[in-house]
Motif scaffolding. Sequence first.
Motif, short mmCIF file in Angstrom:
data_model
loop_
_atom_site.label_atom_id
_atom_site.label_comp_id
_atom_site.label_asym_id
_atom_site.label_seq_id
_atom_site.Cartn_x
_atom_site.Cartn_y
_atom_site.Cartn_z
N LEU A 53 0.55 -0.98 0.02
CA LEU A 53 -0.43 0.41 0.11
C LEU A 53 1.04 1.49 0.08
N ALA A 54 2.49 1.20 0.65
CA ALA A 54 2.86 2.17 1.12
C ALA A 54 3.54 2.46 -0.44
N THR A 55 3.90 1.69 -1.03
CA THR A 55 4.90 1.78 -2.05
C THR A 55 3.39 2.12 -2.84
N ARG A 56 2.89 1.77 -3.52
CA ARG A 56 1.40 2.10 -4.31
C ARG A 56 1.51 3.32 -4.01
N LEU A 57 1.56 3.81 -3.25
CA LEU A 57 0.32 5.37 -3.11
C LEU A 57 1.70 6.46 -3.04
N LYS A 58 2.99 5.85 -3.37
CA LYS A 58 3.65 6.53 -3.54
C LYS A 58 4.21 6.97 -4.72
N GLU A 59 3.79 5.95 -5.26
CA GLU A 59 4.32 5.70 -7.34
C GLU A 59 2.66 6.85 -7.71
N LEU A 60 1.67 6.02 -7.22
CA LEU A 60 0.64 6.80 -7.53
C LEU A 60 0.53 8.35 -7.48
N GLU A 61 1.11 8.88 -6.10
CA GLU A 61 1.63 10.28 -6.57
C GLU A 61 2.83 10.81 -7.24
N GLN A 62 3.88 9.83 -7.42
CA GLN A 62 4.77 10.05 -8.08
C GLN A 62 4.49 10.28 -9.70
N ALA A 63 2.91 9.77 -9.64
CA ALA A 63 2.39 9.63 -11.22
C ALA A 63 1.61 10.94 -11.88
N GLY A 64 1.26 11.50 -10.18
CA GLY A 64 0.19 12.99 -10.53
C GLY A 64 -0.99 12.16 -10.43
N LEU A 65 -1.33 11.25 -10.09
CA LEU A 65 -2.34 10.39 -10.03
C LEU A 65 -2.91 10.92 -8.31
N VAL A 66 -2.04 10.98 -7.58
CA VAL A 66 -3.20 10.77 -5.94
C VAL A 66 -1.94 12.09 -5.46
N GLU A 67 -2.91 13.00 -4.54
CA GLU A 67 -2.26 13.62 -4.02
C GLU A 67 -2.05 13.54 -2.04
N ARG A 68 -1.60 14.48 -1.45
CA ARG A 68 -2.39 14.46 0.27
C ARG A 68 -2.83 15.95 0.50
N GLN A 69 -3.79 15.72 0.45
CA GLN A 69 -4.63 16.98 1.14
C GLN A 69 -5.09 16.82 2.97
N VAL A 70 -5.12 18.07 3.40
CA VAL A 70 -5.89 18.41 4.35
C VAL A 70 -7.01 17.97 4.65
N ALA A 71 -7.65 16.94 5.64
CA ALA A 71 -8.67 16.45 5.97
C ALA A 71 -9.01 18.01 6.72
N PRO A 72 -10.95 18.00 5.63
CA PRO A 72 -11.68 19.55 5.93
C PRO A 72 -11.87 19.34 6.90
N ALA A 73 -12.55 20.08 8.23
CA ALA A 73 -12.88 20.34 9.73
C ALA A 73 -14.54 19.45 9.34
N PRO A 74 -14.78 19.01 10.73
CA PRO A 74 -13.65 19.06 11.62
C PRO A 74 -13.14 18.04 11.52
N ALA A 75 -12.85 17.07 10.66
CA ALA A 75 -11.37 15.92 10.74
C ALA A 75 -9.56 16.92 10.89
N ARG A 76 -9.43 16.58 11.12
CA ARG A 76 -7.90 16.47 11.26
C ARG A 76 -7.26 15.25 10.51
N GLY A 77 -5.88 16.01 9.74
CA GLY A 77 -4.86 15.13 9.67
C GLY A 77 -4.87 15.11 8.39
N VAL A 78 -4.11 13.63 7.63
CA VAL A 78 -4.18 14.00 5.98
C VAL A 78 -4.90 12.49 5.31
N VAL A 79 -5.66 13.42 4.06
CA VAL A 79 -6.53 12.21 3.46
C VAL A 79 -5.27 11.73 1.66
N TYR A 80 -5.72 10.85 1.34
CA TYR A 80 -5.66 10.72 0.25
C TYR A 80 -6.18 11.00 -0.95
N ALA A 81 -6.19 12.23 -1.79
CA ALA A 81 -6.89 11.85 -2.56
C ALA A 81 -6.20 11.69 -4.12
#
Length: 217
Positions: A53-81
């Motif tokens: 999972l970690a490897t695939r997310l890294k590959e998809l990010e590097q390919a410009g298909l996935v990015e990390r976003q800040v979760a909208p309020a009231p949630a906190r932390g990072v989500v993958y989109a």
Amino acid sequence: MKRRDFGQYCGLARALELVGERWALLIVRNLLVRPHRYTELQTGLAGIPTNVLATRLKELEQAGLVERQVAPAPARGVVYALTEVGRSLEPALLSLARWGATQLGEPQPGDRVTPEGMALNMRAAFRPEQAVDMTAAWEIHVRDAVVHVVIDEGALTTGLGESPVKPDLVITPQLDEDALPSFRAVVHAIREGAVELAGRRKLLDTFLRVFTAPRAA
């Protein structure tokens, strides 16, 4: 983990280089439904090794298909989109899902069904020619999962959890204890009358017409 490189100047080859590795398209499938935290992806992709999972997310990010976003309020932390490029994969995934559905046999021991998979399969089953100018909303309650389906003047959205608008009909299939809670099982339960309904009951036939192909004679 070395990525495959076919060395061919071909659109299909390039697509497979980007999303052809094991689990990659299922990650995209889940993110098409909504952004996910890392732990939510782990849960929704039961069986995926953590390092994969970690490897695939890294590959998809590097390919410009996935990015990390800040979760909208009231949630906190990072989500993958998905990025806009990642979201543009949806028509291809829906076509693959429709084709794959024709190749499904009987469920095998250990098979799983996820709410994200059901939401995307409902998009794949959608028949837009049957929903021209239609506005209606359904909630499907399958055991502990809730999937909503909204058609607004013919345009479809599906997602997890309660509908963003008041549902016109809530459908609760009565599945056998050992039955997989798949979209196919939901449709079978509806056709057999093994459902509990709350709301506009006439929209049950509409649901079948809009989301499933006619049965063979």
